[in-house]
Scaffold this motif. Structure first.
Motif, PDB file in Angstrom:
ATOM      1  N   PRO A  89      89.326  25.585  25.329  1.00 51.60           N
ATOM      2  CA  PRO A  89      90.328  26.080  24.369  1.00 51.60           C
ATOM      3  C   PRO A  89      89.862  25.970  22.916  1.00 51.60           C
ATOM      4  CG  PRO A  89      91.378  24.731  26.035  1.00 51.60           C
ATOM      5  CD  PRO A  89      89.901  24.543  26.210  1.00 51.60           C
ATOM      6  N   GLN A  90      89.207  24.851  22.557  1.00 49.22           N
ATOM      7  CA  GLN A  90      88.750  24.690  21.182  1.00 49.22           C
ATOM      8  C   GLN A  90      87.673  25.717  20.823  1.00 49.22           C
ATOM      9  OE1 GLN A  90      89.186  22.126  23.354  1.00 49.22           O
ATOM     10  NE2 GLN A  90      90.975  21.214  22.366  1.00 49.22           N
ATOM     11  N   LEU A  91      86.741  25.930  21.739  1.00 49.08           N
ATOM     12  CA  LEU A  91      85.708  26.939  21.491  1.00 49.08           C
ATOM     13  C   LEU A  91      86.318  28.337  21.417  1.00 49.08           C
ATOM     14  CD1 LEU A  91      82.847  25.689  23.858  1.00 49.08           C
ATOM     15  CD2 LEU A  91      83.108  25.275  21.403  1.00 49.08           C
ATOM     16  N   SER A  92      87.297  28.591  22.279  1.00 53.73           N
ATOM     17  CA  SER A  92      87.955  29.903  22.277  1.00 53.73           C
ATOM     18  C   SER A  92      88.687  30.148  20.966  1.00 53.73           C
ATOM     19  CB  SER A  92      88.926  30.006  23.452  1.00 53.73           C
ATOM     20  OG  SER A  92      88.238  29.941  24.690  1.00 53.73           O
ATOM     21  N   SER A  93      89.289  29.101  20.411  1.00 58.43           N
ATOM     22  CA  SER A  93      89.994  29.259  19.134  1.00 58.43           C
ATOM     23  C   SER A  93      89.051  29.730  18.037  1.00 58.43           C
ATOM     24  CB  SER A  93      90.647  27.929  18.723  1.00 58.43           C
ATOM     25  OG  SER A  93      91.690  27.580  19.599  1.00 58.43           O
ATOM     26  N   LEU A  94      87.843  29.167  18.017  1.00 57.08           N
ATOM     27  CA  LEU A  94      86.851  29.608  17.031  1.00 57.08           C
ATOM     28  C   LEU A  94      86.408  31.043  17.302  1.00 57.08           C
ATOM     29  CD1 LEU A  94      84.512  26.522  16.522  1.00 57.08           C
ATOM     30  CD2 LEU A  94      85.794  27.718  14.741  1.00 57.08           C
ATOM     31  N   GLU A  95      86.134  31.334  18.550  1.00 55.65           N
ATOM     32  CA  GLU A  95      85.621  32.663  18.892  1.00 55.65           C
ATOM     33  C   GLU A  95      86.643  33.759  18.612  1.00 55.65           C
ATOM     34  OE1 GLU A  95      83.559  32.931  22.724  1.00 55.65           O
ATOM     35  OE2 GLU A  95      83.482  30.730  22.724  1.00 55.65           O
ATOM     36  N   MET A  96      87.919  33.462  18.823  1.00 52.96           N
ATOM     37  CA  MET A  96      88.942  34.493  18.641  1.00 52.96           C
ATOM     38  C   MET A  96      89.097  34.905  17.183  1.00 52.96           C
ATOM     39  SD  MET A  96      89.790  35.540  21.488  1.00 52.96           S
ATOM     40  CE  MET A  96      90.902  36.738  20.754  1.00 52.96           C
ATOM     41  N   LEU A  97      88.533  34.122  16.260  1.00 57.41           N
ATOM     42  CA  LEU A  97      88.580  34.511  14.854  1.00 57.41           C
ATOM     43  C   LEU A  97      87.726  35.745  14.584  1.00 57.41           C
ATOM     44  CD1 LEU A  97      88.400  30.969  13.195  1.00 57.41           C
ATOM     45  CD2 LEU A  97      90.403  32.462  13.364  1.00 57.41           C
ATOM     46  N   ILE A  98      86.816  36.075  15.505  1.00 61.22           N
ATOM     47  CA  ILE A  98      85.970  37.256  15.298  1.00 61.22           C
ATOM     48  C   ILE A  98      86.171  38.295  16.411  1.00 61.22           C
ATOM     49  CG2 ILE A  98      84.229  36.104  13.891  1.00 61.22           C
ATOM     50  CD1 ILE A  98      82.522  35.708  16.357  1.00 61.22           C
ATOM     51  N   PRO A 100      88.909  41.233  17.893  1.00 63.40           N
ATOM     52  CA  PRO A 100      90.179  41.931  17.647  1.00 63.40           C
ATOM     53  C   PRO A 100      91.176  41.538  18.738  1.00 63.40           C
ATOM     54  CG  PRO A 100      88.595  43.419  18.650  1.00 63.40           C
ATOM     55  CD  PRO A 100      87.855  42.137  18.373  1.00 63.40           C
ATOM     56  N   LYS A 101      92.456  41.638  18.415  1.00 60.93           N
ATOM     57  CA  LYS A 101      93.479  41.318  19.405  1.00 60.93           C
ATOM     58  C   LYS A 101      93.428  42.317  20.572  1.00 60.93           C
ATOM     59  CE  LYS A 101      95.483  37.838  17.324  1.00 60.93           C
ATOM     60  NZ  LYS A 101      95.422  36.481  17.894  1.00 60.93           N
ATOM     61  N   THR A 102      93.627  41.809  21.785  1.00 61.69           N
ATOM     62  CA  THR A 102      93.592  42.658  22.972  1.00 61.69           C
ATOM     63  C   THR A 102      94.592  43.807  22.858  1.00 61.69           C
ATOM     64  OG1 THR A 102      92.967  40.747  24.317  1.00 61.69           O
ATOM     65  CG2 THR A 102      93.825  42.669  25.484  1.00 61.69           C
ATOM     66  N   ALA A 103      95.798  43.511  22.368  1.00 67.15           N
ATOM     67  CA  ALA A 103      96.824  44.549  22.245  1.00 67.15           C
ATOM     68  C   ALA A 103      96.367  45.662  21.312  1.00 67.15           C
ATOM     69  CB  ALA A 103      98.132  43.936  21.750  1.00 67.15           C
ATOM     70  N   GLN A 104      95.688  45.296  20.233  1.00 70.05           N
ATOM     71  CA  GLN A 104      95.215  46.309  19.291  1.00 70.05           C
ATOM     72  C   GLN A 104      94.117  47.175  19.907  1.00 70.05           C
ATOM     73  OE1 GLN A 104      94.235  43.515  16.107  1.00 70.05           O
ATOM     74  NE2 GLN A 104      95.883  44.387  14.860  1.00 70.05           N
ATOM     75  N   VAL A 105      93.262  46.551  20.696  1.00 73.49           N
ATOM     76  CA  VAL A 105      92.201  47.304  21.377  1.00 73.49           C
ATOM     77  C   VAL A 105      92.817  48.333  22.324  1.00 73.49           C
ATOM     78  CG1 VAL A 105      90.275  47.132  22.996  1.00 73.49           C
ATOM     79  CG2 VAL A 105      90.526  45.431  21.181  1.00 73.49           C
ATOM     80  N   ILE A 106      93.836  47.913  23.079  1.00 74.78           N
ATOM     81  CA  ILE A 106      94.489  48.822  24.030  1.00 74.78           C
ATOM     82  C   ILE A 106      95.166  49.967  23.297  1.00 74.78           C
ATOM     83  CG2 ILE A 106      96.342  49.006  25.735  1.00 74.78           C
ATOM     84  CD1 ILE A 106      95.675  46.104  26.546  1.00 74.78           C
ATOM     85  N   VAL A 107      95.883  49.650  22.221  1.00 75.71           N
ATOM     86  CA  VAL A 107      96.575  50.698  21.456  1.00 75.71           C
ATOM     87  C   VAL A 107      95.583  51.707  20.897  1.00 75.71           C
ATOM     88  CG1 VAL A 107      97.882  51.142  19.343  1.00 75.71           C
ATOM     89  CG2 VAL A 107      98.590  49.296  20.872  1.00 75.71           C
ATOM     90  N   ASN A 108      94.492  51.230  20.320  1.00 76.43           N
ATOM     91  CA  ASN A 108      93.495  52.146  19.765  1.00 76.43           C
ATOM     92  C   ASN A 108      92.839  52.999  20.853  1.00 76.43           C
ATOM     93  OD1 ASN A 108      94.037  51.218  17.240  1.00 76.43           O
ATOM     94  ND2 ASN A 108      92.069  50.206  16.904  1.00 76.43           N
ATOM     95  N   SER A 109      92.614  52.396  22.021  1.00 76.20           N
ATOM     96  CA  SER A 109      92.032  53.156  23.128  1.00 76.20           C
ATOM     97  C   SER A 109      92.971  54.282  23.569  1.00 76.20           C
ATOM     98  CB  SER A 109      91.738  52.230  24.314  1.00 76.20           C
ATOM     99  OG  SER A 109      90.768  51.261  23.963  1.00 76.20           O
TER     100      SER A 109
END
Length: 209
Positions: A89-98, A100-109
């Motif tokens: 979880p801690q590593l994921s928190s750092l990685e998610m800063l770079i 895009p949100k999954t919802a935004q990716v789906i909407v753009n697709s």
């Protein structure tokens, strides 16, 4: 790791904070151990050197500042579900800063699929480096290197070293309506105050020799 004396003052811990109104907890990473060092590089923004003497000392904005630091994360010092998840979880928190949100990716697709001509790339969260009370600056992560050094029986990482490259975002990079604009302006004002406190009549010392 050194054991602090009970009488020693409590040291503030640095943090990387992603300002995400929809999921604020998932974007905050408090350092377990503050880095032993941070390398700061400042490159002045100057008028192009074209030989014009009138422009030799002009600055076009705040300097371009880059930071490099190493952060250690160890499951032995984490609470919560560490026995089940390790430090994933801690590593994921750092990685998610770079990411895009999954919802935004789906909407753009979907927009691209229905023939939308122009789709605006999703914006990442406003990311802040919090390093003490006087240094809170907006940054962009330019480099994130993770070395996972040990795993539990479920292959969850339990110890890792994270190398971060950061680019400070100043009022020269952000619009005046962006919250980071005011944050950096306040940071510079504090720096000016600190510079004033550091002046102990240096000219008198130079001339007294």
């Amino acid at each position: 790791m050194m054991i602090a004396s009970p009488q020693a003052p409590r040291t503030l811990r640095g943090a990387i904070v992603g300002v995400d109104l929809f999921n604020p907890a998932a974007s905050t990473v408090v350092f377990q151990y503050n880095p032993d060092s941070i390398t700061r590089t400042l490159q002045p923004r100057q008028v192009s050197e074209d030989g014009n003497r009138a422009e030799a000392l002009r600055l076009t904005g705040a300097p371009v500042e880059t930071l490099k630091l190493d952060v250690e994360i160890d499951a032995a010092d984490q609470g919560g579900l560490v026995a089940v998840t390790g430090i994933y979880p801690q590593l994921s928190s750092l990685e998610m800063l770079i990411y895009p949100k999954t919802a935004q990716v789906i909407v753009n697709s979907v927009l691209l699929a229905v023939g939308t001509i122009e789709v605006v790339p999703p914006a990442g969260p406003l990311t802040l480096l919090v390093w003490g009370l006087r240094r809170v600056v907006p940054v962009r992560i330019t480099e994130l290197s993770i070395t996972e050094e040990a795993y539990d029986a479920r292959l969850n990482p339990v110890r890792a070293k994270v190398s971060l490259g950061l680019r400070v975002l100043s009022y020269s990079d952000l619009s005046i309506t962006h919250p980071g604009y005011g944050l950096f302006l306040a940071h510079q004002a504090v720096k000016e105050t600190m510079a004033t406190l550091g002046r102990s009549n240096p000219l008198s010392g130079m001339l007294s020799g």
